[in-house]
Enzyme design. Structure first.
Site, PDB file in Angstrom:
ATOM      1  CE1 TYR A   1      -3.539  -2.465   5.905  1.00 45.02           C
ATOM      2  CE2 TYR A   1      -2.770  -0.265   4.912  1.00 45.02           C
ATOM      3  CZ  TYR A   1      -3.474  -1.727   4.816  1.00 45.02           C
ATOM      4  OH  TYR A   1      -3.775  -1.834   3.304  1.00 45.02           O
TER       5      TYR A   1
ATOM      6  CB  SER B   1      -1.054   0.206   1.323  1.00 42.26           C
ATOM      7  OG  SER B   1      -1.482   1.346   1.453  1.00 42.26           O
TER       8      SER B   1
END
Length: 257
Positions: free
Chosen positions: A148, A138
């Site tokens: 994350y 990501s």
């Protein structure tokens, strides 16, 4: 690419990758936790594309679940030519005051599983002198927006390292680093989509297509869309104190419901 094994295959980018690979006549192994959803997706793809679709219900947050996928990757009678490590989830919490068990689960699914499955796949593919691994990272990995971001930074760097190690073997590694994608991801994490402007969102179809093009070219890093490629370049060039200020924990906290 032959048979493709996709984790997190029942929704979002994983499901879209499955459909696009099936349209290109690749057989599939779909991996997710829910047997019911897996069977439903598999039947839909079989009916529409006429390819062979296996299902493997496995929880990558457990040793047993990862072991089941490792066993399938080692199966010599139906070798896997493309491994897609896509399974993941948004934590929807800050670290301080958050649930530690959820943080530990995220590490198991988005870091340990990527490590174990990539290692196994590479060891099976290298003797055949062909194969590919696609790890879904990501653009968050370039930010400081919660743990994350740390997991996805690890996936990106791990993918680059493994790609370097495998150079010349016929096996490639690609890290797909999308920005915000319209999937179930944010709703499942209890996050507020309105925290980001509408122009920020990408379609899962275009992200999956970009990832598969990158795999076919042997491209190591892929950031879909011009705007996110430009943003990624800016994040890499910016002083980290600016990244922490404008793409850090405070911005992340505004999106957590």
């Amino acid at each position: 690419m032959g048979t493709a094994l996709i984790t997190g295959a029942t929704s979002g980018i994983g499901l879209e990758l499955a459909w696009q690979l099936a349209a290109a006549r690749h057989d599939l192994v779909l991996v997710a936790r829910s047997s019911e959803r897996l069977e439903r997706r598999a039947e839909e793809i079989r009916a529409a594309a006429g390819v062979r679709v296996e299902v493997l219900a496995a929880d990558l947050g457990t040793t047993e679940g990862r072991g089941a996928v490792v066993e399938r990757l080692r199966q010599q009678s139906a070798p896997v030519g493309l491994l897609v490590n896509n399974a993941g989830f948004g934590l929807g919490q800050r670290l301080v005051g958050g649930d530690l068990s959820r943080e530990e689960l995220a590490l198991e699914v988005m870091v340990r599983a990527v490590l174990e499955l990539s290692k196994t796949a590479a060891e099976e593919m290298v003797p055949r002198r062909r194969g590919a691994i696609l790890n879904v990272a990501s653009i968050a990995g370039l930010t400081a927006m919660g743990t994350y971001s740390a997991h996805k930074a690890w996936v990106r760097t791990f993918s680059e390292s493994l790609a370097s190690e495998l150079q010349g073997t016929g096996v490639t590694v690609t890290a797909l680093c999308p920005g915000l994608v319209r999937t179930e991801f944010h709703d499942s994490a209890g996050m507020d989509d309105s925290a980001w402007p509408s122009i920020s969102w990408l379609a899962a179809e275009s992200v999956a297509a970009a990832g598969l093009r990158a795999v076919r070219r042997g491209q190591v890093l892929c950031t879909p869309s011009v705007r996110y490629a430009a943003l990624a370049a800016g994040l890499r060039a910016a002083p980290r104190f600016l990244v922490r200020r404008f793409a850090g924990a405070d911005h992340y906290a505004r999106a957590v419901v």
